[in-house]
Scaffold this motif. Structure first.
Motif, PDB file in Angstrom:
ATOM      1  N   ARG A 273      29.525  11.208 -29.833  1.00  0.00           N
ATOM      2  CA  ARG A 273      30.676  11.460 -30.713  1.00  0.00           C
ATOM      3  C   ARG A 273      30.234  11.687 -32.145  1.00  0.00           C
ATOM      4  O   ARG A 273      30.756  12.558 -32.841  1.00  0.00           O
ATOM      5  N   ALA A 274      29.261  10.920 -32.599  1.00  0.00           N
ATOM      6  CA  ALA A 274      28.756  11.078 -33.960  1.00  0.00           C
ATOM      7  C   ALA A 274      28.119  12.455 -34.137  1.00  0.00           C
ATOM      8  O   ALA A 274      28.346  13.143 -35.142  1.00  0.00           O
ATOM      9  N   SER A 275      27.323  12.860 -33.157  1.00  0.00           N
ATOM     10  CA  SER A 275      26.675  14.164 -33.222  1.00  0.00           C
ATOM     11  C   SER A 275      27.707  15.280 -33.266  1.00  0.00           C
ATOM     12  O   SER A 275      27.580  16.236 -34.040  1.00  0.00           O
ATOM     13  N   ALA A 276      28.752  15.161 -32.451  1.00  0.00           N
ATOM     14  CA  ALA A 276      29.805  16.179 -32.423  1.00  0.00           C
ATOM     15  C   ALA A 276      30.520  16.252 -33.771  1.00  0.00           C
ATOM     16  O   ALA A 276      30.843  17.336 -34.266  1.00  0.00           O
ATOM     17  N   PHE A 277      30.771  15.087 -34.380  1.00  0.00           N
ATOM     18  CA  PHE A 277      31.430  15.085 -35.677  1.00  0.00           C
ATOM     19  C   PHE A 277      30.560  15.749 -36.731  1.00  0.00           C
ATOM     20  O   PHE A 277      31.024  16.606 -37.505  1.00  0.00           O
TER      21      PHE A 277
ATOM     22  N   ILE B 239      33.774   4.954 -35.500  1.00  0.00           N
ATOM     23  CA  ILE B 239      32.321   5.012 -35.546  1.00  0.00           C
ATOM     24  C   ILE B 239      31.872   4.585 -36.936  1.00  0.00           C
ATOM     25  O   ILE B 239      32.475   4.968 -37.934  1.00  0.00           O
ATOM     26  N   ILE B 240      30.807   3.796 -36.998  1.00  0.00           N
ATOM     27  CA  ILE B 240      30.271   3.340 -38.282  1.00  0.00           C
ATOM     28  C   ILE B 240      28.834   3.836 -38.408  1.00  0.00           C
ATOM     29  O   ILE B 240      27.981   3.506 -37.580  1.00  0.00           O
ATOM     30  N   ALA B 241      28.585   4.638 -39.437  1.00  0.00           N
ATOM     31  CA  ALA B 241      27.254   5.195 -39.653  1.00  0.00           C
ATOM     32  C   ALA B 241      26.735   4.788 -41.025  1.00  0.00           C
ATOM     33  O   ALA B 241      27.493   4.723 -41.986  1.00  0.00           O
TER      34      ALA B 241
ATOM     35  N   ARG C  93      28.954   0.401 -31.812  1.00  0.00           N
ATOM     36  CA  ARG C  93      29.501   1.579 -32.490  1.00  0.00           C
ATOM     37  C   ARG C  93      28.851   1.807 -33.859  1.00  0.00           C
ATOM     38  O   ARG C  93      29.376   2.552 -34.688  1.00  0.00           O
ATOM     39  N   VAL C  94      27.685   1.177 -34.083  1.00  0.00           N
ATOM     40  CA  VAL C  94      26.974   1.303 -35.355  1.00  0.00           C
ATOM     41  C   VAL C  94      25.655   2.060 -35.147  1.00  0.00           C
ATOM     42  O   VAL C  94      24.909   1.781 -34.209  1.00  0.00           O
ATOM     43  N   LEU C  95      25.404   3.027 -36.009  1.00  0.00           N
ATOM     44  CA  LEU C  95      24.157   3.800 -35.948  1.00  0.00           C
ATOM     45  C   LEU C  95      23.786   4.282 -37.342  1.00  0.00           C
ATOM     46  O   LEU C  95      24.511   4.052 -38.303  1.00  0.00           O
ATOM     47  N   VAL C  96      22.662   4.970 -37.437  1.00  0.00           N
ATOM     48  CA  VAL C  96      22.235   5.580 -38.692  1.00  0.00           C
ATOM     49  C   VAL C  96      22.555   7.058 -38.648  1.00  0.00           C
ATOM     50  O   VAL C  96      22.283   7.736 -37.651  1.00  0.00           O
ATOM     51  N   GLY C  97      23.139   7.561 -39.738  1.00  0.00           N
ATOM     52  CA  GLY C  97      23.351   8.990 -39.925  1.00  0.00           C
ATOM     53  C   GLY C  97      22.764   9.334 -41.286  1.00  0.00           C
ATOM     54  O   GLY C  97      23.450   9.244 -42.299  1.00  0.00           O
TER      55      GLY C  97
ATOM     56  N   TYR D 145      26.087  18.004 -49.491  1.00  0.00           N
ATOM     57  CA  TYR D 145      27.117  19.027 -49.283  1.00  0.00           C
ATOM     58  C   TYR D 145      26.536  20.406 -48.980  1.00  0.00           C
ATOM     59  O   TYR D 145      27.265  21.297 -48.549  1.00  0.00           O
ATOM     60  N   LEU D 146      25.203  20.568 -49.151  1.00  0.00           N
ATOM     61  CA  LEU D 146      24.573  21.844 -48.833  1.00  0.00           C
ATOM     62  C   LEU D 146      23.514  21.746 -47.743  1.00  0.00           C
ATOM     63  O   LEU D 146      23.457  22.574 -46.852  1.00  0.00           O
ATOM     64  N   LEU D 147      22.641  20.727 -47.813  1.00  0.00           N
ATOM     65  CA  LEU D 147      21.569  20.623 -46.815  1.00  0.00           C
ATOM     66  C   LEU D 147      22.136  20.177 -45.468  1.00  0.00           C
ATOM     67  O   LEU D 147      22.867  19.194 -45.394  1.00  0.00           O
ATOM     68  N   PRO D 148      21.791  20.869 -44.387  1.00  0.00           N
ATOM     69  CA  PRO D 148      22.446  20.617 -43.101  1.00  0.00           C
ATOM     70  C   PRO D 148      21.859  19.509 -42.234  1.00  0.00           C
ATOM     71  O   PRO D 148      22.520  19.064 -41.293  1.00  0.00           O
ATOM     72  N   LEU D 149      20.638  19.044 -42.514  1.00  0.00           N
ATOM     73  CA  LEU D 149      20.021  18.079 -41.604  1.00  0.00           C
ATOM     74  C   LEU D 149      20.626  16.687 -41.716  1.00  0.00           C
ATOM     75  O   LEU D 149      20.832  16.168 -42.814  1.00  0.00           O
ATOM     76  N   VAL D 150      20.905  16.068 -40.561  1.00  0.00           N
ATOM     77  CA  VAL D 150      21.272  14.655 -40.505  1.00  0.00           C
ATOM     78  C   VAL D 150      20.494  14.029 -39.360  1.00  0.00           C
ATOM     79  O   VAL D 150      20.503  14.525 -38.236  1.00  0.00           O
ATOM     80  N   GLU D 151      19.762  12.954 -39.657  1.00  0.00           N
ATOM     81  CA  GLU D 151      19.007  12.238 -38.635  1.00  0.00           C
ATOM     82  C   GLU D 151      19.915  11.176 -38.029  1.00  0.00           C
ATOM     83  O   GLU D 151      20.384  10.276 -38.734  1.00  0.00           O
ATOM     84  N   ILE D 152      20.167  11.276 -36.744  1.00  0.00           N
ATOM     85  CA  ILE D 152      20.980  10.292 -36.037  1.00  0.00           C
ATOM     86  C   ILE D 152      20.042   9.321 -35.332  1.00  0.00           C
ATOM     87  O   ILE D 152      19.228   9.723 -34.504  1.00  0.00           O
ATOM     88  N   VAL D 153      20.153   8.043 -35.699  1.00  0.00           N
ATOM     89  CA  VAL D 153      19.253   7.042 -35.132  1.00  0.00           C
ATOM     90  C   VAL D 153      20.083   5.926 -34.497  1.00  0.00           C
ATOM     91  O   VAL D 153      20.727   5.151 -35.207  1.00  0.00           O
ATOM     92  N   PRO D 154      20.106   5.824 -33.179  1.00  0.00           N
ATOM     93  CA  PRO D 154      20.818   4.721 -32.534  1.00  0.00           C
ATOM     94  C   PRO D 154      19.989   3.443 -32.541  1.00  0.00           C
ATOM     95  O   PRO D 154      18.753   3.495 -32.513  1.00  0.00           O
TER      96      PRO D 154
END
Length: 331
Positions: free
Chosen positions: A177-181, A124-126, A146-150, A157-166
């Motif tokens: 798979r990216a979300s699970a990782f 996966i490439i983010a 297999r490319v997206l934005v994360g 290393y502390l803030l938990p938010l990640v925006e997943i953008v396909p």
């Protein structure tokens, strides 16, 4: 975003992420590396800049103090970090690749195309881009599915938010798979439903930033006073509730219905400005001078340590109350 393609979807979905490659080791890249190491992953980092490895290891060691307070996963170790200056070699065996190059479209497109050529087929490439759309970034890749934005937030290393953008070509299985990782390294995955420059959080922060610049430029308040308005006011509420739920409470027993009836008309009043002020030399110097005065006597490293100590304690306080901020929208 595409439905499952001709890839072996079952194999893709069951494929486990074990090895991480991080391309670009600045503030964001080093943050990703520290978080992944703290969660027990093997990480290979690559960056062409002179002295990159030394700076990276120093950054990760500084972050490790806070991560130790938060809690390390079994097997977590700084020794699981390897630096490889060769891009192709660094990404060749990775299951998940996180790109963190400077925010330039041409640079990122070329870099992602090179990564795509060197990575194994099921990797996966983010991209950590804060504003470029994934359809643009994946347009030069041979395997755009297999490319997206994360997109994370500093300190990663502390803030938990990640925006997943396909992107338009991104495979649904890759998004899952990216979300699970990301969840496996303690992050809150927010799927952005529609591509838009700046995604969600940065667009909201940018609106506030533009208004803050106007307030300073018009002589209404100093940089310190603007910061105080957020720290001792809205910021305390926003740590638990976003703007919608905050305003829902402002409406009393009838909630948002009453709030919109009472305060909705103010949306037509000139309380805010949509466009940023011209960044003149005078405004630039006023902002710089204000920030330097606020931080006088403290190095950036000292401020980062103070910020991290605060976030560690805030995250511990927030955890029991997190249901109010669940990404499924329910209490």
């Amino acid at each position: 975003m595409k439905k499952a393609t001709n890839l072996n979807v079952q194999a893709e979905e069951t494929h486990q992420v074990r090895k991480i490659a991080v391309v670009g080791t600045g503030v964001i890249g080093s943050g990703w590396i520290a978080r992944c190491l703290a969660n027990g992953y093997d990480v290979v980092a690559t960056d062409p800049a002179t002295g990159a490895e030394q700076r990276l290891r120093a950054s990760v060691e500084q972050a490790w103090t806070s991560l130790t307070k938060v809690g390390l996963a079994e097997g977590a170790s700084l020794r699981r970090l390897r630096f490889d200056p060769d891009l192709a070699s660094a990404v060749s065996d990775a299951d998940f690749i996180q790109e963190n190059a400077p925010e330039r479209e041409d640079l990122k497109r070329k870099l992602l195309a090179k990564i795509d050529k060197s990575a194994k087929p099921n990797a996966i490439i983010a991209s950590s881009t804060s504003g470029i759309t994934p359809s643009t970034l994946q347009s030069d890749c041979g395997r755009p599915e297999r490319v997206l934005v994360g997109h994370p937030f500093n300190p990663v290393y502390l803030l938990p938010l990640v925006e997943i953008v396909p992107g338009e070509a991104t495979d649904v299985a890759i998004v899952e798979r990216a979300s699970a990782f990301y969840q496996s390294i303690g992050m809150q995955s927010l799927l952005v439903r529609k591509e838009i420059e700046g995604h969600i959080a940065d667009r909201l922060m940018e609106a506030l930033w533009r208004e803050a610049l106007h307030i300073v430029n018009d002589g209404v308040a100093t940089t310190a006073e603007v910061d105080a308005a957020i720290v001792y006011g809205a910021g305390l509420r926003w740590a638990l509730m976003g703007p919608f739920l905050t305003f829902h409470l402002a409406g009393g027993e009838q909630g948002m219905r009453h709030m919109l009836e009472q305060f909705g008309p103010t949306l037509k009043l000139p309380w805010t400005r949509l466009e940023a002020p011209k960044l003149t030399d005078a405004l630039r110097e006023e902002i710089i001078a204000g920030c330097e005065a606020q931080s006088e006597g403290h190095s950036i490293e000292q401020l980062e340590i103070r910020r991290d100590d605060f976030l560690v304690r805030l995250l511990a306080l927030l955890k029991p109350y997190w249901p109010a901020a669940n990404l499924d929208g329910r209490m």
